[in-house]
Design a protein around this motif. Structure first.
Motif, PDB file in Angstrom:
ATOM      1  N   TYR A  78       0.970  -1.344   0.130  1.00 18.48           N
ATOM      2  CA  TYR A  78      -0.084  -0.048   0.041  1.00 18.48           C
ATOM      3  C   TYR A  78       0.902   1.359  -0.053  1.00 18.48           C
ATOM      4  CZ  TYR A  78      -3.463   3.506   1.460  1.00 18.48           C
ATOM      5  OH  TYR A  78      -4.147   4.602   1.452  1.00 18.48           O
ATOM      6  N   LEU A  79       2.068   1.224   0.828  1.00 16.30           N
ATOM      7  CA  LEU A  79       2.687   2.594   0.890  1.00 16.30           C
ATOM      8  C   LEU A  79       3.618   2.641  -0.458  1.00 16.30           C
ATOM      9  CD1 LEU A  79       4.217   2.015   4.511  1.00 16.30           C
ATOM     10  CD2 LEU A  79       2.436   3.477   3.619  1.00 16.30           C
ATOM     11  N   PHE A  80       3.823   1.594  -1.065  1.00 16.65           N
ATOM     12  CA  PHE A  80       4.486   1.542  -2.399  1.00 16.65           C
ATOM     13  C   PHE A  80       3.753   2.357  -3.485  1.00 16.65           C
ATOM     14  CE2 PHE A  80       7.556  -2.160  -1.576  1.00 16.65           C
ATOM     15  CZ  PHE A  80       8.723  -1.500  -1.273  1.00 16.65           C
ATOM     16  N   LYS A  81       2.269   2.069  -3.439  1.00 17.93           N
ATOM     17  CA  LYS A  81       1.604   2.515  -4.486  1.00 17.93           C
ATOM     18  C   LYS A  81       0.799   3.751  -4.113  1.00 17.93           C
ATOM     19  CE  LYS A  81      -2.344   0.826  -7.052  1.00 17.93           C
ATOM     20  NZ  LYS A  81      -3.520  -0.158  -7.199  1.00 17.93           N
ATOM     21  N   ASN A  82       1.076   4.359  -2.619  1.00 15.69           N
ATOM     22  CA  ASN A  82       0.462   5.739  -2.375  1.00 15.69           C
ATOM     23  C   ASN A  82       1.383   6.623  -1.755  1.00 15.69           C
ATOM     24  OD1 ASN A  82      -2.909   5.067  -2.563  1.00 15.69           O
ATOM     25  ND2 ASN A  82      -1.934   3.128  -1.912  1.00 15.69           N
ATOM     26  N   THR A  83       2.512   6.300  -1.782  1.00 15.20           N
ATOM     27  CA  THR A  83       3.609   7.302  -1.261  1.00 15.20           C
ATOM     28  C   THR A  83       4.881   7.156  -2.462  1.00 15.20           C
ATOM     29  OG1 THR A  83       4.783   5.739   0.137  1.00 15.20           O
ATOM     30  CG2 THR A  83       2.887   6.707   1.228  1.00 15.20           C
ATOM     31  N   ASP A  84       5.873   7.984  -1.940  1.00 16.52           N
ATOM     32  CA  ASP A  84       6.713   8.018  -2.883  1.00 16.52           C
ATOM     33  C   ASP A  84       8.009   7.124  -2.229  1.00 16.52           C
ATOM     34  OD1 ASP A  84       6.105  10.378  -4.104  1.00 16.52           O
ATOM     35  OD2 ASP A  84       7.065  11.926  -3.121  1.00 16.52           O
ATOM     36  N   LEU A  85       7.571   6.014  -1.785  1.00 12.33           N
ATOM     37  CA  LEU A  85       8.489   4.762  -1.218  1.00 12.33           C
ATOM     38  C   LEU A  85       8.717   4.218  -2.980  1.00 12.33           C
ATOM     39  CD1 LEU A  85       7.465   3.007   1.817  1.00 12.33           C
ATOM     40  CD2 LEU A  85       9.378   4.008   1.400  1.00 12.33           C
ATOM     41  N   GLN A  86       7.963   4.380  -3.638  1.00 12.03           N
ATOM     42  CA  GLN A  86       8.042   3.870  -5.146  1.00 12.03           C
ATOM     43  C   GLN A  86       7.522   4.979  -6.131  1.00 12.03           C
ATOM     44  OE1 GLN A  86       7.029  -0.059  -6.236  1.00 12.03           O
ATOM     45  NE2 GLN A  86       5.865   0.736  -7.779  1.00 12.03           N
ATOM     46  N   ILE A  87       8.233   5.230  -6.927  1.00  9.18           N
ATOM     47  CA  ILE A  87       7.894   6.497  -8.095  1.00  9.18           C
ATOM     48  C   ILE A  87       8.009   5.816  -9.490  1.00  9.18           C
ATOM     49  CG2 ILE A  87       8.402   8.281  -6.476  1.00  9.18           C
ATOM     50  CD1 ILE A  87      11.023   8.783  -8.128  1.00  9.18           C
ATOM     51  N   ASN A  88       7.569   6.762 -10.454  1.00 10.99           N
ATOM     52  CA  ASN A  88       7.822   6.389 -11.659  1.00 10.99           C
ATOM     53  C   ASN A  88       8.772   7.373 -12.389  1.00 10.99           C
ATOM     54  OD1 ASN A  88       5.625   4.536 -12.029  1.00 10.99           O
ATOM     55  ND2 ASN A  88       4.340   6.099 -12.486  1.00 10.99           N
ATOM     56  N   TYR A  89       9.830   7.074 -12.826  1.00  8.90           N
ATOM     57  CA  TYR A  89      10.888   7.617 -13.483  1.00  8.90           C
ATOM     58  C   TYR A  89      10.769   7.756 -15.115  1.00  8.90           C
ATOM     59  CZ  TYR A  89      15.389   9.966 -14.414  1.00  8.90           C
ATOM     60  OH  TYR A  89      16.349  10.855 -14.991  1.00  8.90           O
ATOM     61  N   HIS A  90      10.651   8.993 -15.767  1.00 11.47           N
ATOM     62  CA  HIS A  90      10.582   8.894 -17.160  1.00 11.47           C
ATOM     63  C   HIS A  90      11.888   9.556 -17.536  1.00 11.47           C
ATOM     64  CE1 HIS A  90       6.064   8.140 -16.989  1.00 11.47           C
ATOM     65  NE2 HIS A  90       6.055   8.826 -15.734  1.00 11.47           N
ATOM     66  N   PHE A  91      12.386   8.712 -18.642  1.00 10.15           N
ATOM     67  CA  PHE A  91      13.577   9.050 -19.509  1.00 10.15           C
ATOM     68  C   PHE A  91      12.968  10.116 -20.428  1.00 10.15           C
ATOM     69  CE2 PHE A  91      15.176   5.109 -17.671  1.00 10.15           C
ATOM     70  CZ  PHE A  91      16.552   5.284 -17.919  1.00 10.15           C
ATOM     71  N   ASN A  92      13.885  11.007 -20.673  1.00  9.76           N
ATOM     72  CA  ASN A  92      13.510  12.160 -21.709  1.00  9.76           C
ATOM     73  C   ASN A  92      14.978  12.564 -22.123  1.00  9.76           C
ATOM     74  OD1 ASN A  92      12.441  13.618 -23.709  1.00  9.76           O
ATOM     75  ND2 ASN A  92      11.876  15.271 -22.569  1.00  9.76           N
ATOM     76  N   VAL A  93      15.835  11.742 -22.945  1.00  8.38           N
ATOM     77  CA  VAL A  93      17.283  11.968 -23.245  1.00  8.38           C
ATOM     78  C   VAL A  93      17.410  12.971 -24.324  1.00  8.38           C
ATOM     79  CG1 VAL A  93      19.344  10.738 -23.753  1.00  8.38           C
ATOM     80  CG2 VAL A  93      17.556   9.662 -22.469  1.00  8.38           C
ATOM     81  N   VAL A  94      17.557  14.264 -23.879  1.00  8.10           N
ATOM     82  CA  VAL A  94      17.450  15.423 -24.875  1.00  8.10           C
ATOM     83  C   VAL A  94      18.976  15.989 -24.499  1.00  8.10           C
ATOM     84  CG1 VAL A  94      16.668  17.432 -25.578  1.00  8.10           C
ATOM     85  CG2 VAL A  94      15.224  15.461 -25.063  1.00  8.10           C
TER      86      VAL A  94
END
Length: 821
Positions: free
Chosen positions: A317-333
């Motif tokens: 639950y904490l992974f899903k609802n807090t910053d214990l887990q985040i999405n990181y988006h590459f944008n290699v410019v």
């Protein structure tokens, strides 16, 4: 002569387009995006160059940050001191930069988002690895341009002897472009460069044997190899970054979740606050306390759990609802050949390799020119020493230094540079020893010149030099990977037992569409009749449930309204609750006719659904499970063929193989009975098959699932009631006309309004409640009435003139109310 101004007529579109293009180009190239060659933005490059030029390097003492900032601002970067200091501080923060380029004494911020101390309090110098960014800059390896006031020159790019763009990453937003490049491991990137040098046709898979994925300074766990590969291939991609956690056992069956590594750029203070708010607001039940126990030994967040709770479920639950887990988006410019481009991994490595080959070539050419110039001087000195007496005689006969040089050139054929070196020669060097040293120096210079020429004329030799330097840097600065790579993204499954504390409640649904849940304590503290409903409204469902159960509400128009019990409005027993129309609109002639409760949404039973126009069907439970829009719109469980038709009954059988009999009766007093197996299964949006042969103006009043030894209770429009055995109606096939169950009368005949299957609570039948068109109720005790045969109309039990005409009837379950604990 008079100067006349020239006024041009331009459209606003032309002006805005031209001006904005200039502005965009400026901020893209001069502010926000890094260069693919050295991985630096202009302000970072100017800071490193200015500090190096000022001698503020790793092998010397620290200096006030304010001095460095002032030097950069005064000479190279004419912008605010705050932006320069922020860039300097970021290059020193080991939780943001994989290989910090600045060392700092004093407060340089924290993972809690604290700002650094003012620049007058802190001290800074270049780190040791930063020297590799600037090595060979004094050997004509890079291009130079005048600074903003043309008082001195500054480099357009640094030599960058290691691939800083990948190692330290970059983040920035400019006009029309943004970049988000994660940090990588220095050793891995250098290994990939060495491999690419030897295998120019290397594929992405080949390179990923060395570069496994991002390597964040804060460690953590990266999930999603497909996302990494896509990002390395296209410059765009998404990965999951998860904290490193361990579950520790405490005394008393308690557990503790220990967080030792966080996702990249997550604010630790905000994360602790997020988790504590979940605890305070009781979004999940089981967190006792959350503490930040970080110290000089490292990061540590302690999440203490209550006794006997599911630590894995809470962690998910904490992974899903807090910053214990985040999405990181590459944008290699990055800026490549003066243009912003989205780059693949191979393109970045190739661009860097091409740049480093150019750096090595320029450095070698510089060293070659210098060696050849020195060799020329050494040749002159050796020649002069071999004819020393004549040289001295010539110099002594000269008028001055210039005349001496001219005489040496004319008499002994020395060059101007050689003559100048001879004149400057000190007397102590006129010894045999010095001749030997000069000969040794000449031999070394000859060897160096040969080596430099070989490097410049043979690409393989140049690559060998570059490979050796990469290996030296790896040996000096390489370190182990901090971030763990996991190929698959773990699906987070969160049980309702985690998000919703299990609690006993009393749930009520009324005839007029009000629903609520009340605590058992509130229910017991009030009289049952003090339920908050309007005077003429009454409960059609009253049951003790838990907050983890589910409620299905079926309407007479074939719509199913679903509510998890924990989402039903929590109200005191004396309060009315919420009306279903607050979230879901119902038609004017639509009402809730049946309510059922279920413990899970994975039941294996079946529904039997019957309509007033003579249709019936069986539907599996999983065909009626709720969709994602259940809060705002009902689901269809029965498709009615005619607008005037209604659903008359919905039954649920837990055993999908059960085969009771179907007892069905119409308003004209006809009834038939058949086996349930004759009814086929069909989906939610179907009508079903014929249950009874009914004619015009006739309708089915009810359908009950019965056994042959059951009894039914019937009520007519004249207020007559009778009990009858089911086996009075012979078992037949589906869709028959049926037999008469009321006695025919020529004057004021009886019409069947409704019937129910009699249910026993203990030794007697449960009472029956009759509802009238005047919203009155009349209770009947079936045990007070005899069992009649099929041709009987029963006995009068109601005064329809006073109470109204009966409309429906329902079996009461007093034991349900009595058993609420």
């Amino acid at each position: 002569m008079v100067n006349h101004s020239v006024i041009e007529k331009l459209t606003l579109e032309q002006i805005m387009s031209e001006r904005f293009s200039r502005y965009s180009k400026s901020i893209i190239q001069e502010r926000a995006l890094p260069d693919v060659r050295d991985g630096l933005k202009p302000v970072q490059r100017r800071i490193l160059y200015a500090m190096n030029k000022d001698g503020n390097t790793y092998d010397k003492g620290f200096r006030k940050s304010a001095k460095s900032v002032g030097n950069v601002m005064g000479n190279f970067h004419p912008h605010g001191d705050s932006s320069i200091y922020e860039a300097l501080v970021r290059m020193s923060q080991e939780w943001k930069i994989r290989e910090p380029l600045i060392e700092m004494h004093g407060n340089n911020g924290s993972m809690d988002g604290d700002p650094a101390a003012a620049m007058r309090y802190t001290e800074a110098r270049l780190s040791k690895i930063a020297s590799e960014m600037l090595r060979d800059i004094d050997k004509d390896t890079v291009d130079w341009v005048p600074n903003f006031d043309d008082t001195e020159n500054e480099p357009t790019v640094l030599p960058s002897r290691f691939p800083n763009l990948l190692v330290n990453g970059a983040t920035g937003i400019s006009s029309g472009y943004a970049t988000e490049i994660p940090p990588h491991n220095l050793s891995e990137v250098l290994d990939a460069l060495i491999y690419l040098q030897k295998h120019s046709d290397a594929t992405l898979d080949d390179l990923m044997q060395f570069i496994k994925g991002p390597d964040f300074p804060t460690g953590g766990i990266v999930q999603g190899l497909d996302g990494i590969k896509k990002a390395y291939e296209t410059g765009r991609g998404k990965i999951i970054i998860r904290s490193k956690t361990d579950v520790e056992e405490l005394r008393g069956n308690k557990t503790l979740i220990r967080v030792s590594e966080l996702p990249y750029e997550v604010n630790k203070l905000q994360l602790v606050k997020q988790i504590d708010e979940i605890r305070i607001n009781k979004k999940i039940d089981g967190i006792a306390e959350v503490r930040d126990e970080s110290d000089r030994n490292g990061l540590s967040i302690a999440i203490e759990l209550k006794r006997d709770v599911d630590a894995t479920g809470i962690l998910n639950y904490l992974f899903k609802n807090t910053d214990l887990q985040i999405n990181y988006h590459f944008n290699v410019v990055a800026i490549n050949k003066m243009r912003p481009e989205r780059l693949s991994l191979k393109e970045i490595l190739e661009s860097y390799l091409d740049y480093q080959r150019l750096i090595v070539a320029k450095r070698t050419k510089y060293d070659l020119d210098k060696a050849m110039a020195r060799q020329h001087i050494v040749d002159g000195l050796i020649k002069a020493l071999s004819i020393l007496d004549q040289v001295i005689k010539t110099i002594r006969a000269s008028d001055n230094r210039k005349d001496a040089c001219n005489n040496l050139i004319s008499e002994f054929d020395f060059s101007e540079k050689q003559a100048d070196a001879i004149v400057k020669l000190q007397l102590y060097r006129l010894t045999n020893t010095d001749v030997v040293e000069l000969q040794a120096e000449k031999d070394k210079l000859s060897a160096d010149i040969l080596e430099y020429n070989t490097i410049l004329n043979d690409k393989n030799e140049l690559n060998k030099v570059l490979t050796k330097e990469f290996k030296d840097i790896k040996k000096a600065y390489g370190n182990d990977r901090l971030t763990k790579i996991e190929a698959e993204v773990e699906e987070l499954k969160i049980s309702k037992t985690i998000t919703v504390p299990e609690e006993d409640v009393v749930v009520l649904v009324s005839h007029d569409g009000y629903l609520k849940r009340s605590s058992v304590r509130s229910y017991k503290a009030s009289e049952v009749e003090e339920n908050g409903l309007k005077e003429d409204d009454y409960p059609i469902f009253l049951e003790q449930m838990t907050t983890l159960q589910h409620l299905f509400m079926f309407t007479n128009k074939g719509n199913l309204i679903y509510r998890p019990v924990h989402e039903i409005t929590d109200a005191r027993w004396k309060e009315t609750g919420e009306h279903i129309s607050q979230t879901i609109g119902l038609a004017d002639d639509e009402e809730i006719m049946k309510v059922m409760s279920f413990k899970t949404l994975k039941e294996t039973g079946k529904f039997v659904i019957s309509t007033s126009d003579g249709y019936i069907k069986q539907t599996e439970f999983d065909k009626l499970t709720p969709g994602r829009n259940y809060r705002s719109r009902p689901a269809v469980f029965e498709k009615l063929k005619d607008d005037s038709a209604n659903v008359v009954n919905v039954d649920y059988l837990e055993d999908a193989n059960a085969n009771p009999n179907v007892f069905i009766a119409s308003n004209v007093g006809l009834a038939t009975c058949f086996e349930l197996d004759e009814v086929s299964y069909s989906g939610a949006r179907s009508t079903g098959v014929r249950s009874m042969d009914i004619r015009d103006e006739e309708q089915v009043v009810d359908v009950q699932l019965v056994e042959q030894d059951d009894k039914v209770g019937m009520i007519t429009q004249r207020g007559f009631y009778k009990n009858m055995k089911v086996d009075e109606v012979p078992l037949a096939s589906r869709a028959r006309r049926g037999v008469q169950v009321l006695k025919s009368l020529k004057k004021n005949p009886h019409e069947l309004v409704d019937f129910v299957k009699l249910e026993k609570a203990t030794d007697s039948f449960n009472p029956i409640r009759v509802f009238t068109n005047r919203r009155r109720v009349h209770d009947i005790m079936p045990g007070d009435h005899p069992v009649n045969d099929r041709q009987s109309n029963g006995s009068a039990v109601m005064d329809v003139d006073a109470e109204g005409t009966p409309t429906s009837m329902a079996v009461l379950h007093p034991e349900v109310v009595a058993n609420i604990k």
